[in-house]
Write an enzyme that holds these catalytic residues in place. Structure first.
Site: not given
Ligand code: P53
Length: 476
Positions: A176, A374
């Site tokens: 990211e 993801e």
């Molecule tokens: P969490 C922000 C927006 C989109 C994805 O996020 C993001 C974030 C950062 O918070 O992160 C990704 O755990 C990232 C993972 C993360 C996952 O999305 O904040 O690649 O490490 O855990 C979900 O709910």
């Protein structure tokens, strides 16, 4: 085409710092994730000056995957995973980041982990830098604002490409990388780039400089991978939140276009090996004089990625306002709520159609294979007394997204390599540091304060996803 291609990479995704724990084991160094406390929705994680006594650092133990990975991988295999996306903690290989020789115990850990995956028929998919760079590189070098980090990262990349070339085919460089477009907050600059800002510092050009060094480092890593073994496939990793105009007013449309420019130019550099002209003009207008050398430009053209990995959780919306005549996008002030979609408990807008739109947007722009690395639904789960979790809401979220992903493949002809839902086992949230924000098919008994047995149990979504994989996405 009737559906997903043969060999479609169904699996799950995690990141080292969010599940491994073992933060000091096997000679591991302190990473940026190790100095972040637990926050909550609306309560930012605190970034402390080193590890301080009396603070709750959820990543130190995480879900103890470091000791339990064999059992966890068995559960993934039971679901039928073809692949498993995780990251290599840079601090296990180079504890401080600036050493000349790697730490053998760390290398051995990933050898064992990858062997175990392969034994179960699961292909590892590996991110090199997923929010866990060595903290020493922050304190001694200022993070990615320092050009020296290119050399350290490329050394790390070469070591692991060489070591694991016969075990890992699919790689990504920076997770990211475009989160840091949100440079007003402290989280993304720190987790992406190890940046801590001085009070009053003009943050924006520092972000662009750090991102530039990362893009050069990524390109040099891609080039090195090809020299080490041409069979390796190296992708970028972009956080895709497509930005819609709130209305069809022409200026709202232009605002949305500018917003997309400001959040996704990173992909242009990764894929095409050069900066888009709109960004160069923007640097000029803003008077940003960045350190971009002729050698860097050459490196960028020689290290274009093989595929685009991306995360998709939500879409954004924006609108033009009178106090912003140049329609500049600022991620902290320019986003508005979309009245047509629902939100998660953490305020993330739920928009399955946005995934189909994103797949098409990437494919129209770049014509490269795409990999959804993801996607998922962070929610509060309730463990019933019989050990089950009835997470129908997660099944609803994922099945709606997979249905749209299928339309992108079957109806729109997008070339999609695979799909790895995020946090396939409950883990520490990156954004909030909570355990309460769960994504998994597998429940882990641990709460925000760190209490719990760490026992694993299958949620309702576990059997559902098992069937999705077994039917190659026909049964949702
Ligand atoms: P969490 C922000 C927006 C989109 C994805 O996020 C993001 C974030 C950062 O918070 O992160 C990704 O755990 C990232 C993972 C993360 C996952 O999305 O904040 O690649 O490490 O855990 C979900 O709910």
């Amino acid at each position: 085409m009737s559906g997903f291609k043969a060999g479609f990479l169904w699996g799950g995704a995690v990141a080292a710092h969010q599940l491994e724990g073992g933060w000091k084991e096997g000679g591991k160094g302190v990473s940026v994730a190790d100095v972040m406390t637990a926050g909550a929705h609306g309560v930012p994680r605190e970034i402390t000056d080193g590890v301080l006594p009396g603070k709750n650092y959820p990543n130190h133990e995480a879900i103890d995957f470091y000791h339990r990975y064999k059992d966890d991988l068995k559960l993934f295999a039971e679901m039928g995973y073809k692949c498993f996306r995780t990251s290599i903690a840079w601090t296990r290989i180079f504890p401080n980041g600036d050493e000349l020789t790697p730490n053998e115990a760390g290398l051995q850990f990933y050898d064992d982990l990858f062997d175990e995956c392969l034994k179960l028929g699961i292909e590892p998919v590996i991110t090199l830098s997923h929010f866990e760079m060595p903290y020493h590189l922050v304190t001694e070098y200022g993070g990615w604002r320092n050009r020296k980090l290119i050399e350290f990262f490329v050394r790390f990349a070469k070591v692991v490409f060489t070591r694991y070339q016969h075990k890992v085919k699919y790689w990504m460089t920076f997770n990211e990388i475009n989160n840091q477009a949100n440079y007003h907050e402290d989280f993304a600059p720190f987790t992406n780039s190890g940046l801590k800002y001085q009070p009053g510092e003009d943050r924006e050009p520092v972000m662009y400089q750090a991102a530039h060094y990362e893009l050069v480092a990524s390109a040099l890593a891609v080039k090195a991978a090809r020299e080490i073994n041409p069979a390796l496939q190296i992708g970028c990793m972009i956080a895709m939140c497509p930005i819609y105009p709130l209305t069809c007013a022409p200026n709202d449309m232009m605002m949305a276009m500018n917003a997309m420019h400001r959040r996704y130019w990173f992909t242009d550099v990764h894929v095409r090996g050069k900066y888009p002209q709109h960004l160069l003009n923007y640097f000029e207008r803003r008077g940003f004089a960045l350190d971009i050398t002729e050698e860097d430009r050459q490196a960028l053209t020689e290290g274009c990625v093989d595929y685009i990995g991306f995360s998709y959780y939500m879409s954004f919306a924006t609108k033009a306002t009178e106090d912003n005549p140049q329609l500049d996008y600022d991620e902290t002030t320019s986003l508005v709520s979309n009245p047509y979609v629902q939100k998660s408990d953490w305020g993330w807008q739920i928009d399955p159609v946005g995934l189909r739109y994103s797949l098409n947007w990437f494919y129209d722009h770049y014509q490269l294979p795409l990999f959804i690395v993801e996607n998922g639904f962070g929610a509060i789960d309730v463990l019933e007394s019989d050990g089950t979790v009835n997470d129908q809401y997660r099944i609803d979220y994922l099945s709606a997204h997979i249905a749209e992903m299928k339309k992108a493949v079957v109806e729109d002809g997008v070339d999609l390599m695979g799909y790895t839902p995020w946090g396939c086992i409950d883990l520490v949230s990156a954004g909030t540091g909570e355990m309460k924000k769960r994504y998994g098919f597998i429940y882990v008994d641990k709460d925000n304060e760190g209490n719990g047995t760490l026992a694993r149990s299958r949620k309702k979504s576990f059997a559902w996803y098992q069937k999705v994989i077994a039917t190659n996405g026909s049964e949702l």
